[in-house]
Design an enzyme around this catalytic site. Structure first.
Site, mmCIF file in Angstrom:
data_model
loop_
_atom_site.group_PDB
_atom_site.id
_atom_site.type_symbol
_atom_site.label_atom_id
_atom_site.label_comp_id
_atom_site.label_asym_id
_atom_site.label_seq_id
_atom_site.Cartn_x
_atom_site.Cartn_y
_atom_site.Cartn_z
ATOM 1 N N SER A 61 -2.040 10.995 8.847
ATOM 2 C CA SER A 61 -3.394 10.450 8.716
ATOM 3 C C SER A 61 -3.499 9.600 7.455
ATOM 4 O O SER A 61 -3.119 10.044 6.369
ATOM 5 C CB SER A 61 -4.438 11.574 8.648
ATOM 6 O OG SER A 61 -5.722 11.024 8.452
ATOM 7 N N VAL A 66 -0.284 11.364 0.553
ATOM 8 C CA VAL A 66 1.057 10.821 0.764
ATOM 9 C C VAL A 66 1.017 9.693 1.800
ATOM 10 O O VAL A 66 1.680 8.671 1.644
ATOM 11 C CB VAL A 66 2.053 11.932 1.171
ATOM 12 C CG1 VAL A 66 3.431 11.355 1.464
ATOM 13 C CG2 VAL A 66 2.151 12.977 0.064
ATOM 14 N N CYS A 67 0.207 9.861 2.844
ATOM 15 C CA CYS A 67 0.097 8.812 3.881
ATOM 16 C C CYS A 67 -0.488 7.532 3.284
ATOM 17 O O CYS A 67 -0.034 6.424 3.597
ATOM 18 C CB CYS A 67 -0.762 9.297 5.042
ATOM 19 S SG CYS A 67 -0.112 10.769 5.864
ATOM 20 N N ASP A 68 -1.491 7.686 2.445
ATOM 21 C CA ASP A 68 -2.102 6.563 1.742
ATOM 22 C C ASP A 68 -1.037 5.861 0.898
ATOM 23 O O ASP A 68 -0.867 4.643 0.975
ATOM 24 C CB ASP A 68 -3.253 7.098 0.876
ATOM 25 C CG ASP A 68 -3.911 6.051 0.013
ATOM 26 O OD1 ASP A 68 -3.274 5.557 -0.942
ATOM 27 O OD2 ASP A 68 -5.091 5.737 0.256
ATOM 28 N N THR A 71 1.650 4.017 3.026
ATOM 29 C CA THR A 71 1.162 2.773 3.620
ATOM 30 C C THR A 71 0.997 1.693 2.552
ATOM 31 O O THR A 71 1.343 0.527 2.772
ATOM 32 C CB THR A 71 -0.146 3.029 4.384
ATOM 33 O OG1 THR A 71 0.101 4.086 5.325
ATOM 34 C CG2 THR A 71 -0.621 1.788 5.120
#
Length: 173
Positions: A61, A66-68, A71
């Site tokens: 998500s 970590v996803c932020d 990306t």
């Protein structure tokens, strides 16, 4: 979810082993096609970027730390990777992806949603059975649809090996 190969314990989410659905994609495999949704709800397939090197960054998500960071890192690298298409795929709704990109200033990575039918997740073996999310992974696919790099990150809070993925993308050009 449709019946698929189940890989028990292939990923750890918040300290608990979970089951990934779908095959494990390996270097040398032909990249499976898939259909996901762009932020404007139009369908996007792997074939849409055929003829380019693709970095496919997979995150559970965009609204998590970590996803932020993952990306944002690939968005920064995109400026240095001429002729490389970078796709970030999650099950976040297209509207949420669009809002997040606007707030984060993401403009070089295409965010795509697999929320509708997990086409990507099941094809690449990253669909988490228990949560209907995607696990963290990175794939590099060359212009001829061959997988030249595949990394399944085993723990949700760990980062992928950015340098290895970027080097694979450069070498595939």
């Amino acid at each position: 979810m449709t019946s698929a190969v189940e890989r028990h314990g292939a990923f750890t989410f918040k300290g608990n082993p979970v089951t990934l659905l779908g095959p494990e994609i390996k270097v040398g495999d032909t990249a499976p096609n898939f259909t996901v949704l762009a932020n404007n709800l139009t369908p996007v397939t792997l074939d849409d970027s055929k003829g380019t090197v693709r970095v496919i960054s997979v995150v559970p998500s965009l609204d998590t730390g970590v996803c932020d960071a993952q990306t944002r890192r690939f968005n920064e690298e995109a400026a240095k990777l001429d002729g490389v298409t970078i796709l970030t795929i999650s099950v976040d709704l297209p509207f949420a992806q669009s809002r997040w990109c606007g707030a984060a200033g993401i403009d070089k990575v295409q965010t795509l949603s697999d929320h509708r039918d997990l086409s990507f997740g099941l094809a690449y073996g990253v669909a988490i059975k228990e949560l209907r999310l995607l696990s963290r992974a990175v794939f590099v696919v060359d212009a001829n649809d061959k997988v030249v790099y595949a990394e399944y990150v085993p723990v949700v809070g760990d980062h992928p090996n950015y340098e290895a993925a970027i080097e694979a993308a450069k070498a595939a050009k």
